[in-house]
Design a protein around this motif. Sequence first.
Motif, PDB file in Angstrom:
ATOM      1  N   SER A   1       0.683  -1.207  -0.001  1.00 48.72           N
ATOM      2  CA  SER A   1       0.028   0.079   0.036  1.00 48.72           C
ATOM      3  C   SER A   1       0.855   1.187   0.007  1.00 48.72           C
ATOM      4  O   SER A   1       0.240   2.245  -0.134  1.00 48.72           O
ATOM      5  N   ILE A   2       2.099   1.183  -0.020  1.00 54.02           N
ATOM      6  CA  ILE A   2       2.964   2.282  -0.001  1.00 54.02           C
ATOM      7  C   ILE A   2       3.427   2.470  -1.532  1.00 54.02           C
ATOM      8  O   ILE A   2       4.271   3.711  -1.611  1.00 54.02           O
ATOM      9  N   GLU A   3       2.981   1.907  -2.426  1.00 54.03           N
ATOM     10  CA  GLU A   3       3.494   2.112  -3.883  1.00 54.03           C
ATOM     11  C   GLU A   3       2.608   3.241  -4.504  1.00 54.03           C
ATOM     12  O   GLU A   3       1.770   3.370  -4.045  1.00 54.03           O
ATOM     13  N   PRO A   4       3.460   4.158  -5.002  1.00 52.19           N
ATOM     14  CA  PRO A   4       2.842   5.486  -5.538  1.00 52.19           C
ATOM     15  C   PRO A   4       1.589   5.302  -6.382  1.00 52.19           C
ATOM     16  O   PRO A   4       0.718   6.051  -6.057  1.00 52.19           O
ATOM     17  N   GLU A   5       1.558   4.386  -7.059  1.00 49.73           N
ATOM     18  CA  GLU A   5       0.100   3.980  -8.029  1.00 49.73           C
ATOM     19  C   GLU A   5      -0.959   3.760  -7.206  1.00 49.73           C
ATOM     20  O   GLU A   5      -2.106   4.157  -7.366  1.00 49.73           O
ATOM     21  N   LEU A   6      -0.682   3.009  -6.102  1.00 50.28           N
ATOM     22  CA  LEU A   6      -1.788   2.482  -5.000  1.00 50.28           C
ATOM     23  C   LEU A   6      -2.098   3.462  -4.092  1.00 50.28           C
ATOM     24  O   LEU A   6      -3.240   3.774  -3.827  1.00 50.28           O
ATOM     25  N   LYS A   7      -1.049   4.243  -3.624  1.00 52.81           N
ATOM     26  CA  LYS A   7      -1.076   5.242  -2.678  1.00 52.81           C
ATOM     27  C   LYS A   7      -2.110   6.478  -3.193  1.00 52.81           C
ATOM     28  O   LYS A   7      -2.862   7.005  -2.342  1.00 52.81           O
ATOM     29  N   SER A   8      -2.154   6.541  -4.453  1.00 54.62           N
ATOM     30  CA  SER A   8      -2.714   7.808  -4.972  1.00 54.62           C
ATOM     31  C   SER A   8      -4.211   7.333  -4.865  1.00 54.62           C
ATOM     32  O   SER A   8      -5.038   8.055  -4.890  1.00 54.62           O
ATOM     33  N   LYS A   9      -4.476   6.165  -5.391  1.00 54.68           N
ATOM     34  CA  LYS A   9      -6.018   5.578  -5.185  1.00 54.68           C
ATOM     35  C   LYS A   9      -6.430   5.674  -3.843  1.00 54.68           C
ATOM     36  O   LYS A   9      -7.846   5.641  -3.754  1.00 54.68           O
ATOM     37  N   LEU A  10      -5.875   5.517  -3.001  1.00 54.98           N
ATOM     38  CA  LEU A  10      -6.479   4.888  -1.486  1.00 54.98           C
ATOM     39  C   LEU A  10      -6.362   6.079  -0.481  1.00 54.98           C
ATOM     40  O   LEU A  10      -5.276   7.205  -0.775  1.00 54.98           O
ATOM     41  N   SER A  11      -7.365   6.299   0.388  1.00 51.51           N
ATOM     42  CA  SER A  11      -7.250   7.240   1.420  1.00 51.51           C
ATOM     43  C   SER A  11      -6.434   6.931   2.507  1.00 51.51           C
ATOM     44  O   SER A  11      -5.903   7.873   3.092  1.00 51.51           O
ATOM     45  N   SER A  12      -6.402   5.699   2.786  1.00 54.53           N
ATOM     46  CA  SER A  12      -5.491   5.231   3.752  1.00 54.53           C
ATOM     47  C   SER A  12      -4.753   4.050   3.231  1.00 54.53           C
ATOM     48  O   SER A  12      -5.423   3.093   2.559  1.00 54.53           O
ATOM     49  N   GLY A  13      -3.709   3.563   4.037  1.00 55.90           N
ATOM     50  CA  GLY A  13      -3.064   2.367   3.586  1.00 55.90           C
ATOM     51  C   GLY A  13      -3.353   1.177   4.869  1.00 55.90           C
ATOM     52  O   GLY A  13      -2.716   0.047   4.613  1.00 55.90           O
ATOM     53  N   SER A  14      -4.345   1.518   5.564  1.00 53.24           N
ATOM     54  CA  SER A  14      -4.580   0.528   6.684  1.00 53.24           C
ATOM     55  C   SER A  14      -5.860   0.386   6.826  1.00 53.24           C
ATOM     56  O   SER A  14      -6.474   0.187   7.944  1.00 53.24           O
ATOM     57  N   ASN A  15      -6.598  -0.072   5.976  1.00 53.51           N
ATOM     58  CA  ASN A  15      -8.010  -0.162   5.959  1.00 53.51           C
ATOM     59  C   ASN A  15      -8.364  -1.604   4.751  1.00 53.51           C
ATOM     60  O   ASN A  15      -7.368  -1.646   4.102  1.00 53.51           O
ATOM     61  N   GLN A  16      -9.457  -1.854   4.746  1.00 52.72           N
ATOM     62  CA  GLN A  16      -9.767  -3.138   3.947  1.00 52.72           C
ATOM     63  C   GLN A  16      -9.671  -2.818   2.831  1.00 52.72           C
ATOM     64  O   GLN A  16      -9.361  -3.801   1.648  1.00 52.72           O
ATOM     65  N   GLN A  17     -10.076  -1.662   2.273  1.00 56.80           N
ATOM     66  CA  GLN A  17     -10.105  -1.352   0.716  1.00 56.80           C
ATOM     67  C   GLN A  17      -8.494  -1.371   0.289  1.00 56.80           C
ATOM     68  O   GLN A  17      -8.510  -1.725  -0.937  1.00 56.80           O
ATOM     69  N   ALA A  18      -7.835  -0.936   1.149  1.00 58.89           N
ATOM     70  CA  ALA A  18      -6.194  -0.948   0.610  1.00 58.89           C
ATOM     71  C   ALA A  18      -5.614  -2.153   0.410  1.00 58.89           C
ATOM     72  O   ALA A  18      -5.088  -2.582  -0.457  1.00 58.89           O
ATOM     73  N   SER A  19      -6.177  -3.173   1.365  1.00 58.24           N
ATOM     74  CA  SER A  19      -5.637  -4.449   1.405  1.00 58.24           C
ATOM     75  C   SER A  19      -6.340  -5.273   0.399  1.00 58.24           C
ATOM     76  O   SER A  19      -5.621  -6.039  -0.234  1.00 58.24           O
ATOM     77  N   ALA A  20      -7.564  -4.937  -0.259  1.00 53.73           N
ATOM     78  CA  ALA A  20      -8.192  -5.527  -1.541  1.00 53.73           C
ATOM     79  C   ALA A  20      -7.421  -5.043  -2.552  1.00 53.73           C
ATOM     80  O   ALA A  20      -7.029  -5.869  -3.466  1.00 53.73           O
ATOM     81  N   GLU A  21      -6.815  -3.701  -2.741  1.00 54.79           N
ATOM     82  CA  GLU A  21      -6.429  -3.386  -3.853  1.00 54.79           C
ATOM     83  C   GLU A  21      -4.984  -3.833  -3.945  1.00 54.79           C
ATOM     84  O   GLU A  21      -4.425  -4.383  -5.034  1.00 54.79           O
ATOM     85  N   VAL A  22      -4.311  -4.130  -2.734  1.00 52.69           N
ATOM     86  CA  VAL A  22      -2.903  -4.600  -2.843  1.00 52.69           C
ATOM     87  C   VAL A  22      -3.312  -6.113  -3.324  1.00 52.69           C
ATOM     88  O   VAL A  22      -2.261  -6.780  -3.977  1.00 52.69           O
ATOM     89  N   GLY A  23      -4.256  -6.866  -3.086  1.00 56.46           N
ATOM     90  CA  GLY A  23      -4.296  -8.427  -3.241  1.00 56.46           C
ATOM     91  C   GLY A  23      -4.692  -8.386  -4.677  1.00 56.46           C
ATOM     92  O   GLY A  23      -3.997  -9.482  -5.345  1.00 56.46           O
ATOM     93  N   LYS A  24      -5.448  -7.328  -5.205  1.00 58.36           N
ATOM     94  CA  LYS A  24      -5.711  -7.495  -6.722  1.00 58.36           C
ATOM     95  C   LYS A  24      -4.339  -7.167  -7.584  1.00 58.36           C
ATOM     96  O   LYS A  24      -4.159  -7.869  -8.506  1.00 58.36           O
TER      97      LYS A  24
END
Length: 120
Positions: free
Chosen positions: A56-79
């Motif tokens: 969740s610290i990668e720039p392309e993911l971080k720009s999409k996410l409001s926080s790196g520590s929630n279930q939405q961030a985890s789902a994006e990292v999994g995908k």
Amino acid sequence: MKFTRKQSKQRRHRRIRGKVFGSSERPRLAVYRSNENIYAQVIDDTTHRTLATASSIEPELKSKLSSGSNQQASAEVGKTLAARALEKGINQVVFDRGGNLYHGRVKALADAAREGGLNF
């Protein structure tokens, strides 16, 4: 004897790693969860190489996410991890939850990786 949360997690992690081993045919999907972010790697334990990563610290993911520590961030990292692993021809993995309970952010990452095409 009473254990702290950290000690309990370490004991679970050692117990899991005694059973879970990633091979070249079926590498290990390892998850690390911090308070701020979540990280995942696909690892071949026979050659000691990391085959794919996402966090969740990668720039392309971080720009999409409001926080790196929630279930939405985890789902994006999994995908993202599933897509990168499939690009390299990896579709079977062994899940290593890293001593964390299979709940919340860890479960969200696992479910998203399954939806992305990984089998475990």
